[in-house]
Design an enzyme around this catalytic site. Structure first.
Site, PDB file in Angstrom:
ATOM      1  N   ASP A 101     -14.090  57.631  26.041  1.00 27.26           N
ATOM      2  CA  ASP A 101     -12.946  57.003  26.703  1.00 27.26           C
ATOM      3  C   ASP A 101     -11.588  57.547  26.310  1.00 27.26           C
ATOM      4  O   ASP A 101     -10.585  57.261  26.961  1.00 27.26           O
ATOM      5  CB  ASP A 101     -12.967  55.487  26.473  1.00 27.26           C
ATOM      6  CG  ASP A 101     -13.167  55.121  25.003  1.00 27.26           C
ATOM      7  OD1 ASP A 101     -12.391  55.591  24.148  1.00 27.26           O
ATOM      8  OD2 ASP A 101     -14.113  54.370  24.708  1.00 27.26           O
ATOM      9  N   HIS A 116     -20.499  62.980  22.685  1.00 23.51           N
ATOM     10  CA  HIS A 116     -20.972  62.706  24.044  1.00 23.51           C
ATOM     11  C   HIS A 116     -19.976  63.145  25.110  1.00 23.51           C
ATOM     12  O   HIS A 116     -20.130  62.794  26.285  1.00 23.51           O
ATOM     13  CB  HIS A 116     -21.294  61.220  24.210  1.00 23.51           C
ATOM     14  CG  HIS A 116     -22.485  60.790  23.408  1.00 23.51           C
ATOM     15  ND1 HIS A 116     -22.749  59.471  23.089  1.00 23.51           N
ATOM     16  CD2 HIS A 116     -23.502  61.502  22.856  1.00 23.51           C
ATOM     17  CE1 HIS A 116     -23.860  59.398  22.372  1.00 23.51           C
ATOM     18  NE2 HIS A 116     -24.326  60.618  22.212  1.00 23.51           N
ATOM     19  N   CYS A 127     -18.277  77.887  38.010  1.00 21.81           N
ATOM     20  CA  CYS A 127     -17.693  78.869  37.091  1.00 21.81           C
ATOM     21  C   CYS A 127     -17.593  78.359  35.654  1.00 21.81           C
ATOM     22  O   CYS A 127     -17.295  79.127  34.741  1.00 21.81           O
ATOM     23  CB  CYS A 127     -16.316  79.313  37.591  1.00 21.81           C
ATOM     24  SG  CYS A 127     -15.009  78.062  37.437  1.00 21.81           S
ATOM     25  N   CYS A 145     -13.101  72.493  41.851  1.00 21.10           N
ATOM     26  CA  CYS A 145     -12.397  73.485  41.039  1.00 21.10           C
ATOM     27  C   CYS A 145     -11.584  74.400  41.950  1.00 21.10           C
ATOM     28  O   CYS A 145     -11.815  74.468  43.162  1.00 21.10           O
ATOM     29  CB  CYS A 145     -13.452  74.275  40.252  1.00 21.10           C
ATOM     30  SG  CYS A 145     -12.811  75.650  39.262  1.00 21.10           S
ATOM     31  N   GLY A 184     -18.956  50.058  14.707  1.00 19.48           N
ATOM     32  CA  GLY A 184     -19.175  49.638  16.085  1.00 19.48           C
ATOM     33  C   GLY A 184     -20.270  50.380  16.821  1.00 19.48           C
ATOM     34  O   GLY A 184     -20.191  50.514  18.045  1.00 19.48           O
ATOM     35  N   THR A 185     -21.270  50.838  16.107  1.00 18.53           N
ATOM     36  CA  THR A 185     -22.372  51.517  16.774  1.00 18.53           C
ATOM     37  C   THR A 185     -23.666  50.760  16.538  1.00 18.53           C
ATOM     38  O   THR A 185     -23.908  50.254  15.441  1.00 18.53           O
ATOM     39  CB  THR A 185     -22.523  52.981  16.317  1.00 18.53           C
ATOM     40  OG1 THR A 185     -23.694  53.555  16.916  1.00 18.53           O
ATOM     41  CG2 THR A 185     -22.626  53.087  14.815  1.00 18.53           C
TER      42      THR A 185
END
Length: 237
Positions: A101, A116, A127, A145, A184-185
């Site tokens: 985030d 991640h 490309c 792109c 916090g995991t």
């Protein structure tokens, strides 16, 4: 015990931190399985895959555009800012995050490994060019792109490998840390959760901050049942 942890942190030359969805949830960002658990009757696991993107890139991008709009409304919390402060006073500091985030960036963290990926990064499927786009809503879906190729979110999807360089640096940070914070995991998503075991085996003092018990709670040196925004400012003071 908190005074002991503060002593560990203040005397440590090398500190590594692993953060997960919990610290972002405290800023109001729903996890994959929040917000009712479904988006237009789709599970996150059905959308965050290379196969889903190949099949229907517009649908996948509509979901990511929705997620970007939610994230854009959130602000870093006291936990994010405390970690940014800890970075400034620690000679060797690495923040490893499972979150995409960008709230750690906005709080001022710079020694950051995003295992991640980053939802604000767009990567061309033709490309390979990457660019940042922090608009809450994209003007074109799917985005393209300059070369004309369709761009994808710069995140790691289910079924994809982590970027080798980022993962190698994460392992090195865990192995060399004097103190390793787990914040916090849920400690169920691998290989990131394996960093906790690696740090412990390498001799680090391991401290967990989480409101709920996790699979690693029994093997860390101290597990504090508290939200990150509440606990981290007390530890890093």
């Amino acid at each position: 015990m908190t005074s002991t942890i503060r002593t560990w942190l203040s005397s440590a030359r090398s500190i590594a931190v692993l953060t997960g969805a919990g610290i972002s949830a405290e800023s109001g960002i729903p996890t994959f399985r929040d917000a009712g658990g479904l988006w237009r009757n789709f599970r996150a696991e059905d959308l965050a895959t290379p196969q889903a993107f190949t099949r229907d890139p517009k649908l996948v991008w509509e979901w990511y555009d929705w997620r970007r709009s939610l994230i854009a409304q959130a602000e870093p919390n006291a936990g994010h800012y405390a970690l940014a402060d800890l970075e400034k006073r620690t000679p060797d500091f690495t923040l490893i995050t499972q979150n995409v985030d960008g709230l750690h960036d906005r709080a001022g963290s710079t020694r950051l490994l995003k295992v991640h990926g980053d939802i604000w990064t767009l990567r061309c499927t033709v490309c390979g060019h990457e660019r940042q786009d922090t608009r809450p809503k994209l003007s074109e879906i799917p985005p393209r792109c300059a070369c004309g190729g369709i761009e994808r979110p710069g995140v790691v999807w289910f079924g994809e490998n982590l970027l080798p360089e980022i993962w190698s640096q994460s392992e090195h940070a865990a192995e060399s840390a004097d103190v390793f914070l787990v914040v916090g995991t849920s400690a169920v998503v691998y290989p990131a959760a394996g960093l906790v075991h690696l740090a412990k085996a390498s001799g680090a003092k391991v401290v967990e901050v989480n409101p709920a018990e996790t699979p690693v709670s029994g093997m860390v040196d101290f597990s504090w049942r508290a939200p990150a925004a509440e606990a981290l400012p007390l530890l890093i003071s």
